[in-house]
Design an enzyme around this catalytic site. Structure first.
Site, mmCIF file in Angstrom:
data_model
loop_
_atom_site.group_PDB
_atom_site.id
_atom_site.type_symbol
_atom_site.label_atom_id
_atom_site.label_comp_id
_atom_site.label_asym_id
_atom_site.label_seq_id
_atom_site.Cartn_x
_atom_site.Cartn_y
_atom_site.Cartn_z
ATOM 1 N N LYS A 22 4.320 -3.341 -1.459
ATOM 2 C CA LYS A 22 5.671 -3.064 -0.985
ATOM 3 C C LYS A 22 6.681 -3.975 -1.684
ATOM 4 C CE LYS A 22 5.756 -2.143 3.410
ATOM 5 N NZ LYS A 22 5.539 -2.644 4.775
ATOM 6 N N ARG A 91 8.380 -7.724 7.197
ATOM 7 C CA ARG A 91 7.453 -6.616 6.943
ATOM 8 C C ARG A 91 6.210 -7.085 6.201
ATOM 9 N NH1 ARG A 91 11.103 -2.651 3.456
ATOM 10 N NH2 ARG A 91 9.656 -1.064 4.247
ATOM 11 N N GLY A 100 -0.585 1.310 8.879
ATOM 12 C CA GLY A 100 -0.633 1.092 10.317
ATOM 13 C C GLY A 100 -1.488 -0.086 10.755
ATOM 14 N N MET A 102 -1.100 -3.420 9.813
ATOM 15 C CA MET A 102 -0.423 -4.693 10.017
ATOM 16 C C MET A 102 0.968 -4.460 10.595
ATOM 17 S SD MET A 102 -1.885 -6.875 6.879
ATOM 18 C CE MET A 102 -1.137 -5.787 5.729
ATOM 19 N N ARG A 335 6.143 3.935 -3.454
ATOM 20 C CA ARG A 335 4.875 3.635 -4.151
ATOM 21 C C ARG A 335 4.373 4.932 -4.744
ATOM 22 N NH1 ARG A 335 2.033 2.791 1.591
ATOM 23 N NH2 ARG A 335 2.635 4.849 2.290
ATOM 24 N N HIS A 451 -25.821 2.107 7.582
ATOM 25 C CA HIS A 451 -27.107 2.705 7.218
ATOM 26 C C HIS A 451 -26.969 4.205 6.996
ATOM 27 C CE1 HIS A 451 -31.120 4.410 8.064
ATOM 28 N NE2 HIS A 451 -31.539 3.351 7.407
ATOM 29 N N SER A 784 -35.033 8.771 -24.250
ATOM 30 C CA SER A 784 -34.222 9.178 -23.108
ATOM 31 C C SER A 784 -34.440 8.133 -22.023
ATOM 32 C CB SER A 784 -34.652 10.564 -22.630
ATOM 33 O OG SER A 784 -33.916 10.906 -21.485
ATOM 34 N N CYS A 852 -31.547 10.452 -18.730
ATOM 35 C CA CYS A 852 -31.884 11.587 -17.873
ATOM 36 C C CYS A 852 -32.018 11.198 -16.413
ATOM 37 C CB CYS A 852 -33.139 12.289 -18.369
ATOM 38 S SG CYS A 852 -34.575 11.217 -18.342
ATOM 39 N N TYR A 872 -25.903 11.272 -25.350
ATOM 40 C CA TYR A 872 -25.629 12.219 -24.267
ATOM 41 C C TYR A 872 -26.119 11.674 -22.933
ATOM 42 C CZ TYR A 872 -30.580 13.507 -24.265
ATOM 43 O OH TYR A 872 -31.936 13.467 -24.169
HETATM 44 P P1 ADP Z 1 4.747 0.055 6.961
HETATM 45 O O1 ADP Z 1 4.048 -0.888 6.075
HETATM 46 O O2 ADP Z 1 3.955 0.424 8.155
HETATM 47 O O3 ADP Z 1 5.318 1.207 6.206
HETATM 48 P P2 ADP Z 1 7.397 -1.102 6.987
HETATM 49 O O4 ADP Z 1 7.442 -2.527 6.640
HETATM 50 O O5 ADP Z 1 7.727 -0.166 5.888
HETATM 51 O O6 ADP Z 1 5.976 -0.776 7.598
HETATM 52 O O7 ADP Z 1 8.387 -0.925 8.188
HETATM 53 C C1 ADP Z 1 8.232 -0.102 9.294
HETATM 54 C C2 ADP Z 1 9.472 0.767 9.466
HETATM 55 O O8 ADP Z 1 10.632 -0.004 9.566
HETATM 56 C C3 ADP Z 1 9.660 1.708 8.298
HETATM 57 O O9 ADP Z 1 10.046 2.953 8.779
HETATM 58 C C4 ADP Z 1 10.778 1.063 7.536
HETATM 59 O O10 ADP Z 1 11.525 2.008 6.841
HETATM 60 C C5 ADP Z 1 11.596 0.386 8.634
HETATM 61 N N1 ADP Z 1 12.271 -0.779 8.122
HETATM 62 C C6 ADP Z 1 11.701 -1.864 7.578
HETATM 63 N N2 ADP Z 1 12.630 -2.744 7.161
HETATM 64 C C7 ADP Z 1 13.828 -2.195 7.437
HETATM 65 C C8 ADP Z 1 15.169 -2.619 7.213
HETATM 66 N N3 ADP Z 1 15.434 -3.766 6.618
HETATM 67 N N4 ADP Z 1 16.145 -1.833 7.632
HETATM 68 C C9 ADP Z 1 15.848 -0.658 8.231
HETATM 69 N N5 ADP Z 1 14.632 -0.210 8.468
HETATM 70 C C10 ADP Z 1 13.619 -0.967 8.076
HETATM 71 MG MG MG Z 2 6.739 1.580 5.306
#
Ligand code: ADP
Ligand code: MG
Ligand code: MG
Length: 901
Positions: A22, A91, A100, A102, A335, A451, A784, A852, A872
């Site tokens: 990010k 963030r 989802g 962290m 990304r 397993h 082979s 092979c 091959y």
């Molecule tokens: P994730 O890694 O789960 O995508 P984010 O760090 O992107 O988490 O943030 C979670 C939500 O908060 C996202 O929808 C993001 O767009 C929003 N968000 C994060 N930082 C800001 C900010 N500075 N202003 C407005 N919205 C934010």
């Molecule tokens: Mg995000």
């Protein structure tokens, strides 16, 4: 430059290790001139230090302070300032996205004073209190570790009391009340007041993000996805922008193309008057992004521009998060987006057409695993399915069967002709029989190295593991579903090992279009009409054009050879003859083994000869004009005789009851006892067999020669190659070769077809063979590599004995990164391959080298074989397209060229 904190201008997309995905991409966008709210990033170094020592690096607080000051100056506001506060988000952001897993905290800097300032400054008290309640909620949950439900319940209650259908209908007074309640919860649950000091909030949030790296779910996720635990996460501190300022504001997510199909266009969702996760949380219904054009054309146009700029820059599909604050667009994340296997092919071809990437780069964008996914049998997309759970896609394929809960029952019912799915909490070595008997395996625990997953992949059996929503009770034979229903033993379920989905009942299975294409069942018009098939066809052409490695198939009969050829194989790399000795013919082999006199042996061989010849004719015909490497008999003889224990028991029972035991049974038992080996894998087999049983290998050679002569006379162009298995010393080969040469001369003489040019070579599948390859090449006309046996003999374990026993343990502990039977152990076994290839060619420069083992169809192994310079690979017919693709990719990889992402 500071040690632990980076400005946007200091970062770029290639610094993912340090800044996380990010942070690196926010920096990249900023440097491209795309509007990103001012942000700084705390590096993964800081996180790692915090996680190992339990404390932030000493200089971190100071560095953060400096950078906050810079943000304050940029905004002309102070963090949490009473009149017009600067607010921040904190963030998480690791190198690999962990959706989802962290945490993020928004609106840092609000407190009882600044909320009023924000209200006044924005002229929108509702917005201010909405932001404050969000902070209290996220802070309580994420930083203080309180149950999210405590807050949700208050929200629900408030909505109910107010008669509000959604949170946007709550008034400022409602929100003020909620804020008080939230503060009360925090005080009650932690004994402390919510911290009013903005910098204290900030540091606590940073620490919470660090800690979230080691949350239970994050650890579990990493284990399942094989993400190293030591990476740590970066933390992005980002100036808040507000999508919840009213209807001219909003927030959204989008893809630059459809990540499911690859189709071009705008794919996204938008939500007015919303912040953060609201879009994906499903609290209100989103609108399609294209609707934005209708009420905010300026933002929409700018967004479209940015999306196309990003695609041009990353040269790939991107996914994005953005927010519109009163008509001003801000980008919050981008990304290179995840996509389905099918979309990867389609998009790679679109990008060629758009002139964004070249063909070689397109080959880098797809891989053999994706192609394999497109080739597995699929549940009919048109069928109605009832999904009951989703687990890990542990081993691909689609399977339907009746649920059984233990191995013995699986074996029993499968033997009675029933299709079963073995359902377990997790499997262990005792389940092996059931796993073999079942159509597929479903477990409620464990990840991709469990397993069940390891063994199922080894067997090529469909498996979904870790479907945690299912409550599996093996004792009572029931499965509790998330919706409260219960399934019981015998009920039908369908599992999709490619997606991890589990369905109620039977779902019909179809051959996917990509397979129909390889089978040659589609017309050019049908290919043209299907984006996916067209893309696959085009990428395969590119791979064939680039690759240096040939691809052959392991095929033992005509139909398999024919299919292999349709799938693009240019020959048979391994034709196993032992399969030709089974079934009805087993009796003849028995006669051969039991023969006391040369005459008896001779007559058994004479009976086998025409049958073998017939098999070869069929294969040579299917592979007309292409080489067919025939391996002479390899497995130990006892495999053709009855089981020792069974036979002993039978004779013992008969003896006891005074029944007559036939002479034949007695001799058979004696032979079985004599041939019984402690370690059959290391016993009398391969060339040892050829040297021990007079006439066996020469009979096979004769069958090959006669079949070739027959095909030649029929106008065909047979190209057999004779391969001697399990050679460890050149003398073994020399002796066999002389005998076979004599047969070649004899059959040439008798048929008038010159068969003396048929090459005779050997497998390299023993360490000693690899180590003496220079000598062996004096006699062998080709090598082979039998990488399966070479792996077994190098490691000193037999696959059948060890895979189910301890491989998952070895994987868990990191002794194996991947099973050496799935992907070649390049450092150990690979070194032998490399050495033998080099020394073999030193003796005989034109020595033809192939592989092979099943590794011939494994992507990573194919790359290794390319690097070693083999001629091959050979693999099962179905894997041929994968090997072709990977061979092309290996060549392109070697050519170099920039990774454009
Ligand atoms: P994730 O890694 O789960 O995508 P984010 O760090 O992107 O988490 O943030 C979670 C939500 O908060 C996202 O929808 C993001 O767009 C929003 N968000 C994060 N930082 C800001 C900010 N500075 N202003 C407005 N919205 C934010
Ligand atoms: Mg995000
Ligand atoms: Mg072998």
């Amino acid at each position: 430059m500071s040690a632990y904190v980076y400005d946007l201008s200091e970062g770029n997309k290639d610094l993912k290790d340090l800044l996380g995905g990010k942070g690196a991409n926010l920096a990249e966008m900023h440097n491209m001139g795309i509007p990103v709210p001012p942000t700084f990033t705390i590096t993964t170094d800081a996180c790692r230090e915090y996680l190992t020592t339990g404390q932030e690096p000493e200089s971190l607080a100071g560095e953060i302070d400096e950078h906050v000051t810079a943000l304050e100056q940029a905004a002309g506001k102070t963090l949490g300032g009473g009149d017009d506060p600067l607010l921040l988000s904190v963030r998480s952001g690791a190198k690999f996205s962990m959706p989802g897993m962290m945490e993020t905290v928004l609106n840092i800097g609000l407190n009882d004073t600044s909320v009023e300032g924000l209200a006044k400054q924005s002229g929108n008290p509702r917005f201010a209190y909405d932001s404050y309640r969000r902070l209290l909620q996220m802070f309580g949950k994420t930083v203080l570790g309180l149950e999210g439900d405590l807050f949700e319940d208050v929200m629900d209650e408030a909505k109910r009391d107010a008669g509000a259908a959604s949170d946007t209908e709550l008034t400022v007074d409602h929100l003020k009340e909620i804020v008080e309640k939230f503060k009360g919860i925090i005080k009650n649950e932690t004994g402390n007041d919510f911290p009013q000091e903005p910098r204290e909030q900030l540091l606590a949030a940073v620490r919470a993000v660090f800690n979230s790296w080691n949350s239970e779910r994050a650890i579990l996720y990493r284990k399942r996805e094989n993400i190293p635990a030591e990476l740590g996460t970066a933390v992005n501190v980002c100036t808040m922008v507000f999508g919840n300022l009213g209807d001219k504001s909003g927030t959204g997510v989008a893809f630059t193309r459809d990540p499911a199909s690859g189709a071009q266009g705008v794919y996204g969702d938008y939500l007015q008057n919303a912040q953060g996760e609201d879009v994906v949380a499903g609290i209100r219904n989103t609108i399609p992004l294209t609707d934005l054009e209708g009420f905010d054309k300026k933002s929409y146009d700018e967004l479209m521009n940015i999306m196309s700029t990003l695609e041009g820059h990353y040269k790939d599909l991107c996914d994005i998060e953005f927010t519109v604050q009163e008509g001003k667009l801000w980008m919050l994340q981008t990304r290179v987006g995840k996509r389905t296997a099918g979309a990867a092919f389609v998009i790679a071809c679109q990008l060629i057409d758009e002139g964004v990437i070249d063909e070689a780069e397109a080959l880098r964008r797809v891989d053999g695993d994706m192609l394999a996914q497109l080739m597995f049998p699929q549940f009919d997309p048109a069928a109605t399915k009832k999904k009951i759970a989703k687990g890990m896609n542990a081993s691909p394929g689609a399977a339907t069967g009746h649920m059984v809960f233990n191995s013995a029952e699986a074996v029993e019912r499968a033997a009675a002709g029933e299709r079963v799915i073995l359902v377990r909490r997790e499997t262990n070595p005792d389940d092996l029989g059931g796993m073999i008997a079942a159509q597929g395996i479903l477990t409620s625990r464990g990840g991709k190295t469990s397993h069940a997953a390891v063994v199922a992949r080894g067997m090529g059996k469909t498996c979904v593991c870790g479907a945690e929503e299912l409550d599996v009770d093996t004792k009572n034979g029931t499965v509790g579903l998330p919706d409260g229903r219960t399934l019981k033993a015998g009920d039908l379920v369908s599992i999709d090992g490619t997606t991890g989905e589990v369905f109620d009942g039977e779902v019909p299975v179809v051959a996917p279009p990509v397979v129909q294409y390889f089978e040659g069942e589609l017309t050019p018009e049908q290919i043209e009409a299907d984006d996916l098939v067209r893309a696959v066809s085009r990428i395969m052409d590119a791979a064939d054009k680039h690759r240096a490695l040939g691809v052959r198939a392991n095929a033992d009969n005509g139909p398999d050879s024919a299919r292999a050829r349709r799938f693009g194989a240019t020959g048979v790399g391994l034709c196993r003859t032992e399969h030709m000795f089974l079934g009805d013919r087993r009796a003849l082999v028995e006669r051969l083994i039991l023969a006391d006199t040369p005459e008896e042996r001779g007559s058994a061989l004479d009976a086998l000869l025409p049958l073998q010849r017939g098999d070869f004719v069929e294969i040579f015909e299917a592979m007309d004009g292409l080489p067919v490497t025939v391996r002479l008999l390899d497995p130990p003889l006892h495999e053709f005789l009855p089981d020792l224990t069974e036979m002993t028991a039978r004779v013992a029972v008969a003896d006891k009851s005074g029944e007559e035991v036939s002479e034949k049974d007695r001799t058979l038992l004696a032979a079985v006892e004599r041939l019984h080996e402690q370690n059959p894998m290391l016993g009398l087999r391969g060339v040892r067999l050829g040297l021990s049983i007079k006439g066996l290998f020469t009979m096979q050679a004769r069958a090959i020669c006669e079949a070739a002569a027959e095909r030649t006379k029929a106008g065909g162009d047979p190209k057999p190659e004779i391969m001697i298995p399990l050679v460890g010393d050149v003398h073994e080969l020399d002796i066999m070769k002389d005998a076979i040469r004599a047969v070649q001369a004899e059959v040439s003489e008798a048929t008038g077809v010159d068969l003396t040019q048929i090459p005779i070579g050997t497998m390299i599948e023993l360490p000693r063979a690899a180590l003496t390859a220079g000598d062996i090449a004096k006699s062998a006309e080709f090598f082979s590599f039998g990488t399966n046996d070479l792996t077994q003999t190098t490691w000193g374990f037999s696959r059948d004995d060890v895979e189910a026993e301890f491989f998952s343990n070895y994987l868990e502990r990191g002794i194996f990164k991947i099973s050496p039977f799935e992907s070649l152990d390049t450092t150990g076994v690979g070194r032998l391959v490399q050495l033998a290839a080099k020394e073999g060619r030193e003796t005989r420069p034109e020595l033809h080298l192939g592989v092979c083992g099943e590794h011939g169809g494994d992507p990573a192994s194919v790359h290794f074989f390319h690097q070693v310079g083999l001629d091959y690979v050979s693999c099962s017919p179905f894997r041929v397209p994968v090997a072709r693709l990977e061979a092309g990719r290996a060549a392109v990889e070697e050519e170099g060229g920039s990774d454009t992402r």
